[in-house]
Write an enzyme that holds these catalytic residues in place. Structure first.
Site, short mmCIF file in Angstrom:
data_model
loop_
_atom_site.label_atom_id
_atom_site.label_comp_id
_atom_site.label_asym_id
_atom_site.label_seq_id
_atom_site.Cartn_x
_atom_site.Cartn_y
_atom_site.Cartn_z
N ASN A 209 0.87 -1.16 0.13
CA ASN A 209 0.14 0.00 0.10
C ASN A 209 0.77 1.06 -0.01
O ASN A 209 2.01 1.11 -0.01
CB ASN A 209 -1.21 0.02 1.21
CG ASN A 209 -0.36 -0.04 2.55
OD1 ASN A 209 0.71 0.61 2.90
ND2 ASN A 209 -0.78 -0.55 3.48
N ARG A 210 0.24 2.42 -0.05
CA ARG A 210 0.91 3.65 0.01
C ARG A 210 2.23 3.82 0.98
O ARG A 210 3.19 4.40 0.86
CB ARG A 210 -0.18 4.90 0.14
CG ARG A 210 0.45 6.27 -0.27
CD ARG A 210 -0.46 7.34 -0.17
NE ARG A 210 -1.76 7.21 -0.47
CZ ARG A 210 -2.31 7.58 -1.62
NH1 ARG A 210 -1.45 8.58 -2.22
NH2 ARG A 210 -3.47 7.59 -1.81
N GLU A 212 3.41 1.47 3.04
CA GLU A 212 4.38 0.36 2.98
C GLU A 212 5.34 0.56 1.60
O GLU A 212 6.54 0.47 1.91
CB GLU A 212 3.71 -0.88 2.51
CG GLU A 212 2.87 -1.44 3.69
CD GLU A 212 1.95 -2.71 3.47
OE1 GLU A 212 1.31 -3.15 4.46
OE2 GLU A 212 1.68 -2.83 2.20
N ASP A 279 -6.51 -7.74 1.35
CA ASP A 279 -6.49 -9.01 1.21
C ASP A 279 -7.41 -9.24 -0.07
O ASP A 279 -7.21 -10.25 -0.96
CB ASP A 279 -6.98 -9.93 2.30
CG ASP A 279 -6.31 -9.97 3.39
OD1 ASP A 279 -5.02 -9.92 3.17
OD2 ASP A 279 -6.80 -10.08 4.68
#
Length: 496
Positions: A209-210, A212, A279
């Protein structure tokens, strides 16, 4: 670019291996009634307890609901929670043969307390985690590697769901990537948060994600260009086929090894709970790639599924039927339509929508008219027309067509306004505009299951009736509400 309804309908049943951290998500629901007298905390009066699979096992659950043949490779503890997680997996038809029991660690459990206040929408109040983050022991890692060899041979795609609970060790991931590459099978990783992503090197793609991705590449991702630069950085440094960065409400950024780069937007949603959205994106992306989809189409489909997931509470599944229903009503297609709103479709796009509905087993009713000044008689008539099938198409005469039929002073309302009003009715699924005096050509293109006209017609006088009956369709003559007509209404307005 593939039509997403066609992609969903042709997903088949790919074999997907999910490698990662098996978890149990426990939910305690209740009414948040008041502040406790013992401490300044909310008192939750519990009335329901629910358990679902989380982590890698959540991805597996989502895949199974989407029609995949799913296997899980992971670890549970030698405890009641581990036994329960394994039982849920097998009960859902998920292959849990490669789930190893480790007596030296607990099963990971995330316990969430969900409170309702004054009959409002429930909100998560607190989460309690029971877990060990220590890497799997050498003994357990060997057991996992032995099971991995057999499972990769059966897989069409391998998904790595790393929640940093000790299963996804560098050694196990290296084995998984090498085994999959030897068979020509893609490996997609959803990485844990952290700056060192070397253990994912050689995957086909990954979906941080952004936040991470920002930690991994060393710069903030605030703009579209930032996202594309981060995706390209991950692609190049980790030798990926495609770098992907998920951008929550802004969609996903793709940087492909062939030079393609794009940000795929998602449409706004009513967000109730973001739990499980990553997920769902992972599951849908992997399933689509296993079914042979291009990365762009797989990302577009994952955006839709992820959007549906955040509209649900907790980690929830989404079905192909839900995705199809969302696609068939998606306002994202409004850009391809004529003015008048998301339901108003030019004929080529209308036919594509109806084709998708029919593949999903739905029937189509059709009616037509000028609908110059909408009144109660029209509303009653359209409601009856809608009851004849699963969806209703209304063909409305263009302004030129109305003038030919009614004279130079009509219509009172331009076609854009008439189409918009019709589209605002719950019983109307699609509106299309035709220029001819009769809708014969539209009826022949649409091939409705039911052709609806007012009871003031005889069946023999209904345009398209013989054609519809020739292929087994039927003609329905709907009741008309006495005392209502556009012409009479206009005369009364003039007299007033």
């Amino acid at each position: 670019m593939t039509d997403l309804t066609e992609l969903v309908q042709n997903l088949g049943a790919p074999r997907v291996l999910v490698v990662g951290d098996v978890m149990l998500d426990r939910y305690v629901w209740g009414n948040a009634e008041r502040i406790s007298q013992e401490a300044p905390v909310v008192l939750l009066r519990a009335d329901k307890r629910e358990e679902r699979l989380g982590g890698a096992s959540s991805v597996a659950t989502m895949l199974q609901a989407l029609g995949a043949r799913t296997s899980v490779l992971g670890v549970v503890g030698n405890d009641g929670d581990g036994f329960h997680a394994r039982r849920i997996l097998t009960g859902l038809g998920i292959d849990a043969d490669a789930v190893v029991t480790d007596p030296d660690r607990p099963t990971t459990v995330k316990e969430r307390y969900i409170g309702r206040a004054q009959a409002k929408h429930p909100q998560q109040m607190i989460r309690v985690d029971y877990e060990s983050r220590e890497p799997a022991s050498d003994r357990v890692e060997r057991q996992l590697a032995d099971a991995l060899a057999a499972k990769v041979r059966e897989a069409d795609v391998v998904l790595i769901s790393d929640y940093d609970k000790g299963v996804c060790t560098p050694g196990l991931l290296r084995a998984a990537i090498e085994m999959a590459k030897a068979r020509g099978v893609r490996v997609v990783a959803d990485p844990t948060r952290g700056g060192d992503y070397r253990k994912y090197r050689g995957c086909s793609s990954m979906t941080p994600n952004r936040l991470e991705a920002s930690l991994a590449v060393g710069f903030a991702i605030n703009t579209r260009d930032d996202a594309l630069r981060a995706a390209a950085h991950l692609r190049d440094t980790l030798e990926l086929e495609a770098g992907i960065v998920t951008l929550d409400k802004d969609g996903m950024a793709l940087a492909h090894a062939d030079g393609r780069g794009a940000v795929y937007p998602t449409r706004p949603r009513q967000v109730y709970d973001i739990t499980g959205a990553g997920d769902m994106v992972m599951a849908t992306l992997g399933l689509a790639l296993a079914a042979g989809a291009d990365y762009g189409d797989a990302i577009r489909l994952a955006n839709v599924a992820g959007g549906l997931e955040v509209e649900k509470i907790g980690v929830a599944t989404v079905t192909r039927e839900e995705i199809l229903a969302d696609l068939l009503h998606s306002p994202f297609r409004a850009a391809e339509r004529v003015p008048g709103g998301a339901k108003v479709a030019a004929l080529p796009h209308l036919l594509a929508e109806l084709d998708g509905r029919r593949r999903n087993g739905q029937t189509v009713a059709f009616t037509n008219g000028c609908f110059d000044v909408l009144h109660a008689g029209h509303v009653q008539y359209l409601a009856e027309a809608r009851r004849q099938a699963d969806c209703l198409v209304v063909a409305v005469n263009s302004d030129a067509s109305v003038r030919q039929l009614k004279g130079p002073t009509r219509p009172l309302n331009p076609v854009e306004a008439r189409a918009l009003v019709l589209a605002g009715l719950q019983d109307v699924d699609y509106v299309t505009i035709f220029n001819e005096q009769t809708p014969a050509s539209v009826i022949e293109a649409v091939r409705p299951d039911v052709l609806v006209k007012g009871a003031d017609y005889q069946k023999a006088d209904v345009v398209g009736a013989a054609f519809v009956e020739s292929y087994g369709g039927r003609v329905h003559l709907a009741d008309l509400r006495a005392g209502f007509s556009t012409t009479n209404l206009i005369e009364r307005m003039k007299a007033a």
